[in-house]
Design a protein around this motif. Sequence first.
Motif, PDB file in Angstrom:
ATOM      1  N   GLY A  44     -32.796 -44.079  47.306  1.00 11.16           N
ATOM      2  CA  GLY A  44     -33.901 -44.170  46.353  1.00 11.16           C
ATOM      3  C   GLY A  44     -33.710 -45.292  45.344  1.00 11.16           C
ATOM      4  N   GLU A  45     -32.495 -45.432  44.820  1.00  9.52           N
ATOM      5  CA  GLU A  45     -32.202 -46.506  43.864  1.00  9.52           C
ATOM      6  C   GLU A  45     -32.325 -47.872  44.536  1.00  9.52           C
ATOM      7  N   PHE A  46     -31.833 -47.975  45.762  1.00 13.67           N
ATOM      8  CA  PHE A  46     -31.919 -49.224  46.505  1.00 13.67           C
ATOM      9  C   PHE A  46     -33.385 -49.600  46.738  1.00 13.67           C
ATOM     10  N   CYS A  47     -34.177 -48.635  47.131  1.00 16.88           N
ATOM     11  CA  CYS A  47     -35.590 -48.891  47.414  1.00 16.88           C
ATOM     12  C   CYS A  47     -36.368 -49.237  46.146  1.00 16.88           C
ATOM     13  N   ALA A  48     -36.042 -48.581  45.047  1.00 19.03           N
ATOM     14  CA  ALA A  48     -36.722 -48.890  43.786  1.00 19.03           C
ATOM     15  C   ALA A  48     -36.417 -50.321  43.345  1.00 19.03           C
ATOM     16  N   TYR A  49     -35.180 -50.764  43.545  1.00 22.50           N
ATOM     17  CA  TYR A  49     -34.786 -52.111  43.133  1.00 22.50           C
ATOM     18  C   TYR A  49     -35.363 -53.175  44.058  1.00 22.50           C
ATOM     19  N   THR A  50     -35.303 -52.940  45.367  1.00 22.75           N
ATOM     20  CA  THR A  50     -35.756 -53.950  46.334  1.00 22.75           C
ATOM     21  C   THR A  50     -37.232 -53.827  46.668  1.00 22.75           C
ATOM     22  N   ARG A  51     -37.860 -52.720  46.247  1.00 19.58           N
ATOM     23  CA  ARG A  51     -39.265 -52.436  46.547  1.00 19.58           C
ATOM     24  C   ARG A  51     -39.536 -52.318  48.042  1.00 19.58           C
ATOM     25  N   LEU A  52     -38.543 -51.851  48.774  1.00 20.70           N
ATOM     26  CA  LEU A  52     -38.725 -51.556  50.193  1.00 20.70           C
ATOM     27  C   LEU A  52     -39.170 -50.098  50.308  1.00 20.70           C
ATOM     28  N   PRO A  53     -40.014 -49.780  51.309  1.00 17.97           N
ATOM     29  CA  PRO A  53     -40.482 -48.390  51.457  1.00 17.97           C
ATOM     30  C   PRO A  53     -39.337 -47.459  51.870  1.00 17.97           C
ATOM     31  N   GLU A  54     -39.161 -46.407  51.110  1.00 15.25           N
ATOM     32  CA  GLU A  54     -38.053 -45.484  51.338  1.00 15.25           C
ATOM     33  C   GLU A  54     -38.056 -44.844  52.727  1.00 15.25           C
ATOM     34  N   PRO A  55     -39.204 -44.417  53.280  1.00 13.61           N
ATOM     35  CA  PRO A  55     -39.164 -43.827  54.627  1.00 13.61           C
ATOM     36  C   PRO A  55     -38.665 -44.812  55.687  1.00 13.61           C
ATOM     37  N   GLU A  56     -39.030 -46.072  55.551  1.00 15.46           N
ATOM     38  CA  GLU A  56     -38.584 -47.071  56.521  1.00 15.46           C
ATOM     39  C   GLU A  56     -37.098 -47.370  56.381  1.00 15.46           C
ATOM     40  N   VAL A  57     -36.607 -47.418  55.147  1.00 18.74           N
ATOM     41  CA  VAL A  57     -35.183 -47.667  54.927  1.00 18.74           C
ATOM     42  C   VAL A  57     -34.366 -46.493  55.458  1.00 18.74           C
ATOM     43  N   THR A  58     -34.797 -45.289  55.149  1.00 19.81           N
ATOM     44  CA  THR A  58     -34.094 -44.101  55.637  1.00 19.81           C
ATOM     45  C   THR A  58     -34.074 -44.069  57.158  1.00 19.81           C
ATOM     46  N   ALA A  59     -35.192 -44.394  57.775  1.00 20.22           N
ATOM     47  CA  ALA A  59     -35.267 -44.407  59.232  1.00 20.22           C
ATOM     48  C   ALA A  59     -34.358 -45.478  59.814  1.00 20.22           C
ATOM     49  N   ALA A  60     -34.307 -46.637  59.193  1.00 23.52           N
ATOM     50  CA  ALA A  60     -33.458 -47.720  59.696  1.00 23.52           C
ATOM     51  C   ALA A  60     -31.980 -47.371  59.563  1.00 23.52           C
ATOM     52  N   ILE A  61     -31.602 -46.756  58.470  1.00 25.04           N
ATOM     53  CA  ILE A  61     -30.200 -46.396  58.256  1.00 25.04           C
ATOM     54  C   ILE A  61     -29.773 -45.284  59.209  1.00 25.04           C
ATOM     55  N   ASN A  62     -30.644 -44.321  59.390  1.00 25.73           N
ATOM     56  CA  ASN A  62     -30.300 -43.170  60.222  1.00 25.73           C
ATOM     57  C   ASN A  62     -30.735 -43.337  61.676  1.00 25.73           C
ATOM     58  N   ALA A  63     -31.287 -44.508  62.009  1.00 25.20           N
ATOM     59  CA  ALA A  63     -31.699 -44.838  63.385  1.00 25.20           C
ATOM     60  C   ALA A  63     -32.670 -43.808  63.954  1.00 25.20           C
ATOM     61  N   THR A  64     -33.709 -43.512  63.173  1.00 21.73           N
ATOM     62  CA  THR A  64     -34.752 -42.604  63.648  1.00 21.73           C
ATOM     63  C   THR A  64     -36.087 -43.331  63.632  1.00 21.73           C
ATOM     64  N   ALA A  65     -37.074 -42.742  64.234  1.00 23.81           N
ATOM     65  CA  ALA A  65     -38.397 -43.352  64.265  1.00 23.81           C
ATOM     66  C   ALA A  65     -39.054 -43.230  62.896  1.00 23.81           C
TER      67      ALA A  65
END
Length: 70
Positions: A44-65
């Motif tokens: 959440g902190e990373f996404c707030a700072y970079t303004r990347l969408p949290e669901p997409e970041v979580t999916a990319a990190i955890n390798a899910t759709a």
Amino acid sequence: MTQVCIYPKDAARLTGTQYTAGKRLLQRIRLALGKPTGSYISVGEFCAYTRLPEPEVTAAINATAVPTRR
């Protein structure tokens, strides 16, 4: 179990940069948040700072759709 903190290799992979750039990015986030050196950065902190969408970041990190919007 899903990953809740960002590591330098994750930051580098998400931003398309080198490992050292990922380390510097996390250092800048810690500085902006007033956190001590070595403390964890949450997704959440990373996404707030970079303004990347949290669901997409979580999916990319955890390798899910990524959930689709309807």
